[in-house]
Design a protein around this motif. Structure first.
Motif, PDB file in Angstrom:
ATOM      1  N   GLY A  92     -11.568   5.818  -7.418  1.00  5.97           N
ATOM      2  CA  GLY A  92     -11.017   4.498  -7.122  1.00  5.97           C
ATOM      3  C   GLY A  92      -9.963   4.101  -8.130  1.00  5.97           C
ATOM      4  O   GLY A  92      -9.937   4.609  -9.252  1.00  5.97           O
ATOM      5  N   HIS A  93      -9.088   3.210  -7.718  1.00  9.80           N
ATOM      6  CA  HIS A  93      -8.039   2.695  -8.602  1.00  9.80           C
ATOM      7  C   HIS A  93      -8.552   1.485  -9.370  1.00  9.80           C
ATOM      8  O   HIS A  93      -9.193   0.615  -8.792  1.00  9.80           O
ATOM      9  CB  HIS A  93      -6.811   2.289  -7.788  1.00  9.80           C
ATOM     10  N   THR A  94      -8.265   1.419 -10.654  1.00 10.18           N
ATOM     11  CA  THR A  94      -8.597   0.240 -11.441  1.00 10.18           C
ATOM     12  C   THR A  94      -7.705  -0.907 -10.995  1.00 10.18           C
ATOM     13  O   THR A  94      -8.166  -2.000 -10.713  1.00 10.18           O
ATOM     14  CB  THR A  94      -8.409   0.519 -12.951  1.00 10.18           C
ATOM     15  N   ILE A  95      -6.394  -0.652 -10.934  1.00 14.34           N
ATOM     16  CA  ILE A  95      -5.438  -1.601 -10.354  1.00 14.34           C
ATOM     17  C   ILE A  95      -5.021  -0.996  -9.021  1.00 14.34           C
ATOM     18  O   ILE A  95      -4.452   0.096  -8.978  1.00 14.34           O
ATOM     19  CB  ILE A  95      -4.203  -1.801 -11.260  1.00 14.34           C
ATOM     20  N   ASP A  96      -5.317  -1.680  -7.923  1.00 12.56           N
ATOM     21  CA  ASP A  96      -5.058  -1.156  -6.588  1.00 12.56           C
ATOM     22  C   ASP A  96      -3.576  -0.842  -6.392  1.00 12.56           C
ATOM     23  O   ASP A  96      -2.709  -1.496  -6.976  1.00 12.56           O
ATOM     24  CB  ASP A  96      -5.520  -2.160  -5.538  1.00 12.56           C
ATOM     25  N   LYS A  97      -3.310   0.162  -5.571  1.00 12.03           N
ATOM     26  CA  LYS A  97      -1.916   0.549  -5.311  1.00 12.03           C
ATOM     27  C   LYS A  97      -1.121  -0.593  -4.699  1.00 12.03           C
ATOM     28  O   LYS A  97       0.064  -0.740  -4.963  1.00 12.03           O
ATOM     29  CB  LYS A  97      -1.873   1.783  -4.412  1.00 12.03           C
ATOM     30  N   SER A  98      -1.783  -1.418  -3.890  1.00 13.81           N
ATOM     31  CA  SER A  98      -1.083  -2.543  -3.271  1.00 13.81           C
ATOM     32  C   SER A  98      -0.668  -3.589  -4.305  1.00 13.81           C
ATOM     33  O   SER A  98       0.187  -4.421  -4.043  1.00 13.81           O
ATOM     34  CB  SER A  98      -1.962  -3.198  -2.204  1.00 13.81           C
ATOM     35  N   MET A  99      -1.281  -3.536  -5.504  1.00 11.19           N
ATOM     36  CA  MET A  99      -0.940  -4.462  -6.587  1.00 11.19           C
ATOM     37  C   MET A  99      -0.075  -3.781  -7.649  1.00 11.19           C
ATOM     38  O   MET A  99       0.086  -4.293  -8.746  1.00 11.19           O
ATOM     39  CB  MET A  99      -2.223  -4.992  -7.233  1.00 11.19           C
TER      40      MET A  99
END
Length: 197
Positions: free
Chosen positions: A125-132
């Motif tokens: 999982g991403h710590t900071i989402d790709k959409s952000m």
């Protein structure tokens, strides 16, 4: 003879069709799980958002939504992101995180502490989402179990109280404090306008 659809594609299509038929309507996680017919429905929703560009929002995006609620805002696509995490990076992140979920501490292959009916399966999982604006760099990735990945952690894990959050923010560098402020203003635009009066 009918062709088999690849694993997961059937549930993803069902979710896509259901959300397209219910644009602007808040739906809950139980409904989406039933529509998908698979335990990994949360991953399929993220694929629709990140890979197909569907404008699906959750409580992380809108203060009016509760944990476990989703809404397809409109049919206008948003920028989509292709999967870009290599097998080597996945292996590195899993090894670095000790094959343990970084949210709840569940260990890969063992019965899950919040759902004893299934063994713990880890994802990246991403710590900071790709959409952000997050990247696929290993520093922005972590091991996360399927239960936490589906959003069940919103219901099962203890959340930090306001004092603990404030202490963490006060300890953070100014640049990180500004990022928190930007995120809060984005999440609570109405309340932010009221405070500025």
């Amino acid at each position: 003879m009918r062709e088999k659809t690849p694993k997961g594609q059937g549930s993803r299509s069902k979710l896509r069709d259901y959300l397209n038929e219910n644009v602007g309507i808040v739906v809950d996680s139980n409904t989406l799980r039933d529509v998908a017919g698979v335990s990994e429905w949360g991953r399929r929703v993220r694929e629709l958002r990140n890979e197909e560009g569907m404008n699906i929002v959750t409580h992380n995006d809108r203060s009016t939504l509760k944990p476990g609620e989703y809404m397809l805002v409109d049919l206008k696509p948003i920028p989509a992101f292709a999967r870009g995490i290599s097998k080597e990076t996945r292996a590195f992140v899993l090894d670095r995180n000790g094959f343990t979920c970084q949210m709840c501490g569940a260990v890969a292959g063992e019965p899950h502490p919040y759902d004893a009916n299934r063994k713990t399966r880890l994802h990246i999982g991403h710590t900071i989402d790709k959409s952000m604006g997050g990247t696929d760099d290993s520093r922005n990735l972590r091991a996360i179990c399927s239960v936490c990945n589906e959003g069940a952690s919103n219901l099962t894990l203890n959340r930090p109280d306001a004092m603990k959050l404030l202490m963490q923010i006060r300890r953070a560098p100014s640049i990180d404090q500004l990022e928190v402020l930007k995120w809060l203003i984005t999440k609570f635009p109405i309340q932010a306008k009221d405070l500025s009066k």
